[in-house]
Design a protein around this motif. Structure first.
Motif, short mmCIF file in Angstrom:
data_model
loop_
_atom_site.label_atom_id
_atom_site.label_comp_id
_atom_site.label_asym_id
_atom_site.label_seq_id
_atom_site.Cartn_x
_atom_site.Cartn_y
_atom_site.Cartn_z
N CYS A 147 0.85 -1.19 0.00
CA CYS A 147 0.00 0.00 0.00
C CYS A 147 0.89 1.24 0.00
CB CYS A 147 -0.89 -0.01 1.23
SG CYS A 147 -2.09 1.32 1.22
N LEU A 148 0.72 2.07 -1.01
CA LEU A 148 1.44 3.33 -1.09
C LEU A 148 0.46 4.43 -0.76
CD1 LEU A 148 3.38 2.71 -4.43
CD2 LEU A 148 4.16 2.28 -2.09
N ARG A 149 0.61 5.02 0.38
CA ARG A 149 -0.34 6.02 0.87
C ARG A 149 -0.05 7.40 0.27
NH1 ARG A 149 -3.75 3.35 3.61
NH2 ARG A 149 -3.13 1.85 5.17
N ALA A 150 -1.13 8.09 -0.07
CA ALA A 150 -1.03 9.47 -0.57
C ALA A 150 -0.68 10.38 0.60
CB ALA A 150 -2.34 9.90 -1.20
N SER A 151 0.11 11.40 0.32
CA SER A 151 0.49 12.34 1.35
C SER A 151 0.63 13.73 0.74
CB SER A 151 1.81 11.92 1.99
OG SER A 151 2.26 12.90 2.90
N PRO A 152 0.16 14.74 1.45
CA PRO A 152 0.32 16.10 0.93
C PRO A 152 1.75 16.62 1.13
CG PRO A 152 -0.84 16.16 3.02
CD PRO A 152 -0.65 14.71 2.66
N GLU A 153 2.54 15.93 1.95
CA GLU A 153 3.91 16.37 2.24
C GLU A 153 4.92 15.49 1.51
OE1 GLU A 153 4.40 15.62 6.36
OE2 GLU A 153 2.72 16.86 6.96
N LEU A 154 6.06 16.06 1.24
CA LEU A 154 7.16 15.29 0.69
C LEU A 154 8.10 14.96 1.84
CD1 LEU A 154 8.66 14.04 -1.66
CD2 LEU A 154 9.78 16.24 -2.04
N VAL A 156 10.66 11.91 3.38
CA VAL A 156 11.39 10.68 3.16
C VAL A 156 11.83 10.16 4.52
CG1 VAL A 156 13.40 9.62 2.09
CG2 VAL A 156 12.20 11.46 0.90
N THR A 157 11.50 8.92 4.78
CA THR A 157 11.89 8.28 6.04
C THR A 157 12.77 7.11 5.71
OG1 THR A 157 9.77 8.90 6.99
CG2 THR A 157 11.02 7.21 8.15
#
Length: 163
Positions: A147-154, A156-157
């Motif tokens: 699952c690749l979740r959408a995010s309004p932020e960029l 990287v972890t």
């Protein structure tokens, strides 16, 4: 080629630019690409290789095997020189390779498949048994994916387990 963007206008500019150089055919929303099923939702993307996993099981003659709860025995690494060489090293390499491709959406298989791939140069009986041990786990978990979740932020972890 798959193109994606969080900015529709930017995506259209890229497609238009590509059209000036190449013959481009828009196939619409991404659903299936390189044996990866893509389901899109408001939360992001769900990537799975269920069809691919079923094909692997069918080709290996294990489509009806009983599912296993884990992909590998926890005994540790297999020695390189135990057991007799396998009769068909090419079949071993082929099965290891298709399982390696399955790890794209199945990181839970990565360690077990990597252990099998360590012995591709000279596979032996216990190494083939390891590959055959992975397949019943695939049988029971063929619907799993990534699952690749959408995010309004960029953001990287990164995680590391270095000694």
């Amino acid at each position: 080629m798959v193109l994606t963007s969080s900015n529709t206008a930017l995506l259209q500019q890229v497609v238009d630019r590509l059209r000036t150089e190449f013959a481009v055919k828009d196939l619409g929303e991404l659903q299936f690409f390189l044996s990866i099923d893509v389901q899109r939702s408001r939360d992001g993307f769900y990537l799975s290789q269920q069809r691919y996993a079923e094909d692997i099981l069918e080709c290996a003659g294990m489509a009806n095997c009983r599912p296993a709860p884990t992909p590998i025995d926890a005994k540790g690494k297999l020695p390189a020189d135990d057991g007799d060489p396998v009769d068909d090293a090419k079949a071993y390499r082929s099965l290891a390779g298709v399982l390696q491709y399955l790890t794209i959406t199945r990181p839970d298989l990565a360690f077990a498949v990597q252990q099998a791939c360590l012995h591709m140069h000279a596979p032996r009986g216990p190494h083939m048994a390891l590959l055959k041990r992975i397949l019943p786990y695939v049988r029971g978990t063929s619907t799993m994916g990534l699952c690749l979740r959408a995010s309004p932020e960029l953001t990287v972890t990164a995680y590391s387990d270095a000694d």
